[in-house]
Design a protein around this motif. Structure first.
Motif, short mmCIF file in Angstrom:
data_model
loop_
_atom_site.label_atom_id
_atom_site.label_comp_id
_atom_site.label_asym_id
_atom_site.label_seq_id
_atom_site.Cartn_x
_atom_site.Cartn_y
_atom_site.Cartn_z
N GLU A 162 60.75 5.87 48.21
CA GLU A 162 59.53 5.05 48.25
C GLU A 162 59.24 4.34 46.92
OE1 GLU A 162 58.73 8.45 51.24
OE2 GLU A 162 59.69 8.22 49.27
N ARG A 221 61.37 6.85 57.59
CA ARG A 221 61.53 8.07 56.79
C ARG A 221 62.42 9.06 57.54
NH1 ARG A 221 55.51 8.46 54.16
NH2 ARG A 221 54.87 8.82 56.30
N GLU A 261 50.93 1.21 52.59
CA GLU A 261 49.88 1.15 53.62
C GLU A 261 48.99 -0.07 53.42
OE1 GLU A 261 47.98 4.90 53.13
OE2 GLU A 261 49.45 6.01 54.35
N ASP A 270 56.05 12.83 41.72
CA ASP A 270 55.16 13.12 42.85
C ASP A 270 53.98 12.16 42.88
OD1 ASP A 270 56.82 15.18 43.62
OD2 ASP A 270 55.57 16.78 42.75
N ALA A 271 53.43 11.88 41.71
CA ALA A 271 52.29 10.95 41.64
C ALA A 271 52.72 9.54 42.05
CB ALA A 271 51.72 10.93 40.22
N GLU A 272 53.92 9.14 41.63
CA GLU A 272 54.40 7.80 41.97
C GLU A 272 54.69 7.66 43.46
OE1 GLU A 272 55.55 3.84 40.87
OE2 GLU A 272 54.47 5.43 39.82
N VAL A 273 55.20 8.70 44.09
CA VAL A 273 55.43 8.66 45.54
C VAL A 273 54.11 8.43 46.26
CG1 VAL A 273 56.11 10.03 47.54
CG2 VAL A 273 57.55 10.03 45.50
N GLU A 274 53.07 9.15 45.87
CA GLU A 274 51.76 8.97 46.50
C GLU A 274 51.24 7.55 46.32
OE1 GLU A 274 48.90 11.87 45.34
OE2 GLU A 274 50.13 13.58 45.93
N GLU A 275 51.38 7.02 45.10
CA GLU A 275 50.92 5.66 44.83
C GLU A 275 51.74 4.64 45.63
OE1 GLU A 275 50.82 4.78 40.68
OE2 GLU A 275 49.59 6.54 40.19
N SER A 276 53.02 4.88 45.76
CA SER A 276 53.89 3.95 46.49
C SER A 276 53.53 3.93 47.97
CB SER A 276 55.36 4.34 46.31
OG SER A 276 55.75 4.26 44.96
N ILE A 277 53.28 5.10 48.54
CA ILE A 277 52.90 5.17 49.95
C ILE A 277 51.57 4.45 50.17
CG2 ILE A 277 52.17 6.75 51.78
CD1 ILE A 277 54.26 8.74 50.70
N ALA A 278 50.64 4.61 49.23
CA ALA A 278 49.36 3.91 49.34
C ALA A 278 49.56 2.40 49.28
CB ALA A 278 48.41 4.37 48.23
#
Length: 337
Positions: A224, A241, A296, A285-293
Motif C-alpha cells: 500500500e 489485497r 479511500e 504500520d503508521a504509513e500503511v494506515e495513512e496510505s489506506i486512508a
C-alpha cells in the motif's frame, strides 16, 4: 547455499564518483583504531525521503552520528540518487558505496536462498514472517551474504504485495488472464503471475507509472505505501489485497569496510541497526494506515479476496521449488504457530 559475486570484491578504500552528483562517497582513516577512526559514508536508498524505510535509515544514521560524536557520519542518499537497487548492490560490493537498504529480491541474485521470499503464500501473515526473521535460520542468512561482499545488519518490514490494475479488478486468478503485470525482477515472480494465468513483466520501478498510463502494462503489484507514494493509484484504480508475497528488506554494509573497523565500531553498527528495526516497523504500520486512508479518500476500489484460489493456482510452482529451498522452507514451516 549457492552464492556468486557480481564483481570481485573490491577494497572499501576505493573512492568513486557515483550518480549525477559525482560526489565522493567514502572516506575513512585506517583500521582497528579502537574507536578513533572517522568515516563519511553514503547509504543508498531507492525510496523517497518521507517513506517509512527511508525515515528508519535516517534514524539509524542520526543515532550513529550522535553516539560517535560525529565520527561516523552517514548520509542517506534517498530517492534512487545512486541508482536502482541492483546497481547499488554492485557498487557496495566494489566499495564505491558503503551501505544500502535493499529488497531481498535482488539479493537472491547473489545468494540463491533469498529467492524463497518470492514464493507466493509461504508466509501466513506478518507475525509468521517475523517469527521466521527473528529466528536462528534467518539470522544466519544475514551472515551468508558476507561471501558475496556484504554484511547483513537487519531485516526491515516491506508489507504484503498485492495486485493493482487499470481496467478491471482482480477477484480471482481467472481475472489475470490477458493481463500484463509488472513484477519484481526474477524468474520466480514471472512464474507466479503465469501460474495464475497472467503475464509477468519485469521493468525498472521508475518506468511503471508511465507504462500504466500508456497501456504497456495493465497492472502491477506492491504494498500500500508504495502504491500510494509512487502515484500508481492515480492510474491503476483497482487494488486487490491478496497478499501473495511478503518480501522483507535488508540493511547492508560493505564487508571490506566493516572488516576495517574496530571491534567497538562493528558492535555499535550492529546494535544500532537492530534497534532501528522497531523504529522502522512502527513507521511502517503508521504509513500503511495513512496510505489506506488516502486510497479511500481517492475513491480507489479495494478488493479483499479469499486467497485459497490464488494459493491453489500457485501450489505446484511452490512445491516444485521446495526441494531447491528445502532447509529454509522447513525453517519457515517451523515458525508457524
Amino acid at each position: 547455499m549457492a552464492m556468486q559475486k557480481l564483481f570481485p570484491t573490491g577494497s572499501w578504500r576505493k573512492i568513486a564518483a557515483v550518480g549525477a552528483s559525482g560526489a565522493v562517497l567514502l572516506s575513512g582513516c585506517g583500521s582497528g583504531g579502537g574507536g578513533d577512526d572517522t568515516y563519511e559514508w553514503s547509504l543508498a536508498e531507492a525510496h523517497p525521503k518521507d517513506y517509512p524505510t527511508t525515515q528508519a535509515d535516517i534514524w539509524f544514521a542520526d543515532q550513529m552520528r550522535e553516539r560517535t560524536d560525529g565520527r561516523i557520519d552517514i548520509e542517506v542518499m534517498h530517492g534512487g540518487q545512486l541508482g536502482e537497487e541492483a546497481d547499488v548492490l554492485e557498487q557496495v560490493q566494489m566499495g564505491a558505496v558503503e551501505m544500502t537498504r535493499v529488497s531481498t529480491s535482488p539479493v537472491s541474485e547473489v545468494v540463491d536462498e533469498f529467492g524463497v521470499f518470492a514464493l507466493p503464500y509461504v508466509f501466513d501473515d506478518e507475525d509468521h514472517l517475523w517469527r521466521f526473521l527473528e529466528g536462528d535460520y534467518a539470522q544466519g542468512m544475514l551472515d551468508d551474504v558476507r561471501d558475496s561482499g556484504y554484511v547483513g545488519l537487519a531485516y526491515y518490514e516491506a508489507g504484503a504485495r498485492n495486485f493493482y490494475t487499470v481496467d478491471e479488478p482482480i477477484e480471482s486468478p481467472e481475472d489475470l488472464e490477458g493481463q500484463d503485470i509488472r513484477v519484481l525482477p526474477g524468474t520466480v515472480n514471472v512464474e507466479m503471475v503465469e501460474a495464475m494465468g497472467g503475464s509477468g513483466v519485469t521493468m525498472d520501478y521508475g518506468e511503471v507509472y508511465s507504462s500504466l498510463e500508456s497501456g504497456t502494462i495493465t497492472g502491477a503489484e506492491n504494498n500500500e505505501p508504495s502504491y500510494v507514494s509512487s502515484g500508481h493509484y492515480e492510474t491503476a484504480e483497482y487494488y486487490t489485497r491478496d497478499a501473495h508475497q511478503r518480501i522483507p528488506e535488508i540493511l547492508m554494509v560493505s564487508a571490506d569496510l566493516f572488516d576495517s573497523m574496530s571491534e567497538e565500531d562493528q558492535e555499535l553498527l550492529r546494535e544500532v541497526a537492530q534497534e532501528s528495526i522497531a523504529e522502522q516497523r512502527k513507521l511502517w504500520d503508521a504509513e500503511v494506515e495513512e496510505s489506506i486512508a488516502e486510497m479511500e479518500d481517492s475513491g480507489i476500489e479495494v478488493i479483499d479476496v479469499e486467497t485459497e484460489e490464488f494459493q491453489d493456482a500457485t501450489a505446484d510452482m511452490v512445491e516444485n521449488k521446495r526441494s531447491e529451498y528445502s532447509e529454509v522452507m522447513d525453517a519457515i514451516d517451523e515458525a508457524r504457530e
